[in-house]
Design an enzyme around this catalytic site. Structure first.
Site, PDB file in Angstrom:
ATOM      1  CE  LYS A  39      -3.920   2.024   2.568  1.00 17.12           C
ATOM      2  NZ  LYS A  39      -4.826   1.862   3.733  1.00 17.12           N
TER       3      LYS A  39
ATOM      4  CB  SER B  20      -8.213   3.660   2.791  1.00 22.65           C
ATOM      5  OG  SER B  20      -7.321   3.060   3.698  1.00 22.65           O
TER       6      SER B  20
ATOM      7  CB  SER C 232      -8.438   0.882   5.716  1.00 23.91           C
ATOM      8  OG  SER C 232      -9.147   2.093   5.702  1.00 23.91           O
TER       9      SER C 232
END
Lengths: 101, 488
Positions: B77, B152, B176
């Site tokens: 990420k 997210s 997330s």
């Protein structure tokens, strides 16, 4: 309304943000509905309840006080936009209005 | 070589038997990205040269048969620092930011020989539930390209679901990792707060943030968590106790375990009844396997969303003060004074949702509102945490839906911040309490994957993995593969 456009402008100033005049109405409405939602907490009895401010309870963490090599200075300057004589260069602070803070 | 057909252990076996090389795996990953990422949009940046170099070195050195993860590709990420590899947090603010150090999790992955393929899309600064808040691109759900992958960590989820990488790392502040895992049919874990070092994770809500893995199987997930866990002197909130082997006892089954069903998490009038139906079927299976199903109550659950949004936004407003346009990050061209650097750089560099959260946080912390907002939320957090402590005296784990619906349409909630916040209703209490939780695929509703979360006590991830593994072993949800096509 929990908040009005004046409050939004004031909070934006504290947060060092500028909300465009055209957006201020929409922004105020959105933030107001979010604040309305979070104020559901008013209905909760928290008399005598200690707050939780950390992810897990922990005690102070100590380490040996010994010198270690930090990150290389040149490496730290890698992401700096403007530099001069080994410093970060920024616009003059006092001649042009300066900080309101 | 299709990563959707193999577990990490199977890939490792192929490496050890020399059926494939680490270079083959890395090349397969880039080939798959080339074929699919135009429609998926998972990656923000690739690390091709270094990845291939590392793979070649790994092959020359030979694969260590005792190290399952060595030579395997992973996606990261884009809010996790990777030295010399651009790290943006999907924000214009950090568009050209190149970290000068690795996050602790990256150091640890390098130690076990995993190879970073590239950086994955996300909601800007991890704020959002759909990845639509990225400043750079949209990520689409491999099960239906018209739908969001969740957020997210949407890029991390989509990349694994689309078979671009066998595993990825995300971060979970209020759901997330678990929400995108549920939306894309993956196993996603939010470890106990403190289990994984946050050093080098771009801070959002520091008392809530944890890094966790996305994988296709439960055991794969435990193997990756093994690699990234442990105390770190650079994160004083990291746990100082032992890190057990999370795969130990994973196959012990659920016979005799007590599974708590928190009634507040089962809203039977929910918009999409297929979700609760799938989870109830899973509970029936657990009962058949010898577990005892016990209805329990977490009475303060409804205060989770308001408490979370105050606490996370307050911490964010403080954490994001560092973006001042001076030392790194975006600097407005349009400046005449020092104040301009701060205000204009932040106003031009941050996206709308980030500004909303900074504003809410600043408001909640401001004098006059501190007691009614921040302090009150911290007290609510204590009550939510006490709820969990209390039920864990009676049960071994809690089982509930991860989300109230399956993945929603792109554009479906983006103009309604409150509706988007409500998508986190079943995940945020876990972060407030600090307990670990895993989302595992448990069926389908409207042809989209449904996720079930398994929550265990602080630092008892072994129990969470064991209960998830028992379910996965008896079911066949993995055999269904995403279409990589749009809806009808």
């Amino acid at each position: 309304m929990a908040i009005n456009e004046e409050t939004v402008k004031q909070v934006a100033k504290l947060a060092k943000l500028e909300i465009e005049e055209n957006d201020i109405h929409k922004f105020t409405t959105e933030i107001d509905s979010i604040i309305d939602m979070v104020e559901q907490l008013e209905g909760l009895d928290t008399e005598g309840v200690e707050g939780t401010y950390h992810g897990i309870s922990h005690h102070n963490v100590w380490r040996e006080d010994k010198a270690e090599k930090g990150t290389d200075k040149e490496a730290l300057f890698k992401n700096v936009k403007t530099r001069k004589n080994g410093y970060i260069e920024v616009p003059a602070m006092f001649d042009n209005g300066g900080s309101e803070a | 070589m299709n990563f959707l057909d193999y577990t990490l252990e199977e890939l490792h076996e192929k490496l050890v038997n020399k059926e494939v090389t680490a270079v083959d795996l890395v090349e397969a990953s880039y080939k798959r990205i080339e074929e699919t990422d135009e429609s998926i949009g998972a990656f923000l940046g690739l690390n091709k040269e270094e990845a291939l170099k590392t793979a070649r070195e790994t092959d020359e050195r030979g694969i260590d048969p005792s190290n399952i993860l060595s030579g395997l590709p992973i996606g990261i990420k884009d809010n996790i620092m990777t030295k010399d590899v651009t790290t943006t947090a999907a924000s214009k603010m950090l568009e050209d930011f190149v970290p000068v150090y690795d996050a602790t999790v990256i150091e640890k992955l390098k130690e076990v020989g995993m190879i970073t393929i590239g950086k994955l899309n996300m909601d800007e600064f991890a704020m959002g539930g759909s990845t639509e808040n990225s400043a750079f691109k949209l990520t689409r759900n491999p099960w239906d390209l018209n739908k969001v992958p969740g957020g997210s960590s949407g890029g991390s989820a989509a990349a694994v679901a689309a078979g671009q990488v066998p595993v990825s790392l995300g971060s979970d502040t209020g759901g997330s990792v678990r929400e995108p895992a549920a939306f894309t049919g993956l196993v996603g874990v939010k470890p106990t707060y403190g289990r994984v070092s946050r050093y080098g994770l771009i801070a959002f809500g520091s008392s809530l943030d944890q890094i966790g893995p996305f994988t296709r199987t439960v055991k794969d997930n435990a193997l990756v968590l093994n690699a990234i866990s442990g105390h770190d002197s650079r994160d004083s909130t990291s746990y100082q106790g032992e890190t057990p082997d999370f795969t130990e006892g994973i196959d012990n089954g659920v016979k005799g375990l007590r599974i708590g069903v928190p009634k507040e998490y089962y809203n039977e009038d929910a918009k999409e009844d297929g979700v609760i139906k799938a989870v109830r079927e899973a509970l029936d299976l657990y009962e058949k396997l010898g577990a005892e199903i016990v209805e329990v109550s977490l009475p303060h659950s409804k205060y989770g969303i308001p408490a979370y949004y105050i606490i996370a936004s307050s911490e964010a407003s403080s954490n994001l003060q560092r973006f001042d346009g001076i030392r790194y990050g975006y600097r407005s061209e349009n400046v005449e004074s020092l104040e301009d650097i701060y205000v204009k750089s932040r106003s031009e560099g941050f996206g709308l949702e980030v500004k909303r959260r900074i504003m809410l946080g600043t408001f909640s912390l401001s004098s006059g509102f501190y007691d009614a907002h921040f302090k009150k939320a911290a007290q609510a957090r204590t009550l939510i945490r006490n709820d969990f402590d209390k039920v864990f005296k009676e049960v071994d784990v809690l089982v509930a839906p991860t989300t109230t619906t399956t993945a929603f349409e792109i554009g479906g909630k983006i103009d309604d911040p409150l509706a988007m916040y409500m998508s986190d209703i079943l995940t945020v209490p876990v972060n407030l309490a600090g307990v670990p939780s895993l989302s595992v695929p448990c069926g389908f509703s409207n042809d989209m994957p449904v996720g079930m979360q398994i929550i265990s006590k602080h630092f008892d991830e072994q129990m969470m993995y064991r209960v998830a593994y028992a379910f996965e072993k008896e079911t066949d949800h993995l055999s269904r593969k995403p279409s990589l096509k749009g809806g009808e």
